[in-house]
Write an enzyme that holds these catalytic residues in place. Structure first.
Site, mmCIF file in Angstrom:
data_model
loop_
_atom_site.group_PDB
_atom_site.id
_atom_site.type_symbol
_atom_site.label_atom_id
_atom_site.label_comp_id
_atom_site.label_asym_id
_atom_site.label_seq_id
_atom_site.Cartn_x
_atom_site.Cartn_y
_atom_site.Cartn_z
ATOM 1 N N SER A 117 0.859 -1.117 -0.067
ATOM 2 C CA SER A 117 -0.153 0.011 0.002
ATOM 3 C C SER A 117 0.704 1.277 0.029
ATOM 4 C CB SER A 117 -1.018 0.167 1.206
ATOM 5 O OG SER A 117 -0.230 0.100 2.411
ATOM 6 N N GLY A 120 2.153 2.535 3.491
ATOM 7 C CA GLY A 120 2.587 1.526 4.084
ATOM 8 C C GLY A 120 3.750 0.963 3.425
ATOM 9 N N CYS A 121 3.840 -0.274 2.748
ATOM 10 C CA CYS A 121 5.032 -0.819 2.006
ATOM 11 C C CYS A 121 5.892 0.162 1.101
ATOM 12 C CB CYS A 121 4.657 -2.169 1.367
ATOM 13 S SG CYS A 121 3.894 -3.443 2.711
ATOM 14 N N ILE A 122 4.975 0.839 0.185
ATOM 15 C CA ILE A 122 5.563 1.745 -0.698
ATOM 16 C C ILE A 122 6.351 2.907 0.053
ATOM 17 C CG2 ILE A 122 5.128 3.301 -2.618
ATOM 18 C CD1 ILE A 122 4.917 0.243 -3.191
ATOM 19 N N THR A 125 9.433 1.417 1.864
ATOM 20 C CA THR A 125 10.388 1.063 0.797
ATOM 21 C C THR A 125 11.070 2.116 0.277
ATOM 22 O OG1 THR A 125 9.292 -1.072 0.490
ATOM 23 C CG2 THR A 125 10.966 -0.253 -1.108
#
Length: 179
Positions: A117, A120-122, A125
Site C-alpha cells: 500500500s 505502508g510498504c511503498i 520502501t
C-alpha cells in the site's frame, strides 16, 4: 498479494487499477532487461517473526501466518522463474532482507516502486531506498491504498521528501532507456 485484491480481506483495496498499471510497468522492465524483484509477506507459526508489527496489525498474522492463498502474488504481476522473490515481515522491502546488497551487487542505483500500500510498504520502501543511497521512483498509477486520502497524502509527502513520484508513462519511458 491477493490479500489486497480479495473482497473478503480486511486489506482489500477499492480498485484494482494499480494492479493493471503495475503489470504494465513490470512488463516494460522485463522487455528491456531491467531486473525485477518481488516481495511478499509471510510469517512463521502464530506470527512469531512479526514482532510488534503483528500485534499492532493483527490482520497481518491472520492473513499471512504460514503463507496461504491471501499471501500469494497476483497472477498479473507474478514472478518469472528468473526473478527474485524476497519474503519480508515488515513494511519496507529493505528491512531484514538482502535487497540492498542484491541491488548494489548488480550496480543498480534506482528503484522503480509499484505495489501496495502507498501509505505502508511503498512509503517504507521508498524511505529506506533513499536512506540506502538509491533513487526511488514511485509510479503514481501503479500504487494503491485502501482509501484515497492516505494514498494522496503519502504521494504528496513522498514527492516532497523521499522519492520522485512519476507517471506510468514516464516510468515506462525510463525503463526503455539504454543503460
Amino acid at each position: 498479494m491477493r490479500a489486497y485484491f480479495d473482497p473478503a480481506s480486511p486489506l482489500c483495496l477499492p480498485s484494482s487499477a494499480c494492479l493493471d498499471a503495475a503489470a504494465r510497468v513490470i512488463g516494460a522492465a522485463r522487455a528491456h532487461g531491467v531486473p525485477v524483484v518481488h516481495t511478499r509477506v509471510a510469517y512463521g507459526p502464530d506470527g512469531v517473526d512479526g514482532g510488534v508489527f503483528v500485534r499492532k496489525v493483527p490482520a497481518l498474522r491472520q492473513l499471512f501466518d504460514g503463507g496461504g492463498k491471501l499471501g500469494e502474488l497476483m497472477p498479473e504481476v507474478a514472478p518469472t522463474a528468473a526473478e527474485l522473490v524476497l519474503v519480508k515481515q515488515y513494511a519496507s522491502a529493505f528491512f531484514g532482507t538482502s535487497l540492498a546488497s542484491t541491488l548494489l551487487a548488480q550496480g543498480i542505483d534506482t528503484v522503480v516502486l509499484v505495489g501496495v500500500s502507498t501509505s505502508g510498504c511503498i512509503r517504507a520502501t521508498a524511505v529506506d531506498a533513499i536512506q540506502h543511497g538509491f533513487i526511488p521512483l514511485v509510479v503514481r498509477e501503479a500504487v494503491g491504498d485502501r482509501a484515497s486520502e492516505p494514498h494522496e497524502a503519502n504521494l504528496f509527502d513522498l514527492q516532497a521528501k523521499y522519492a520522485e513520484v512519476v507517471s506510468e508513462s514516464a516510468a515506462i519511458s525510463y525503463l526503455k532507456e539504454d543503460r
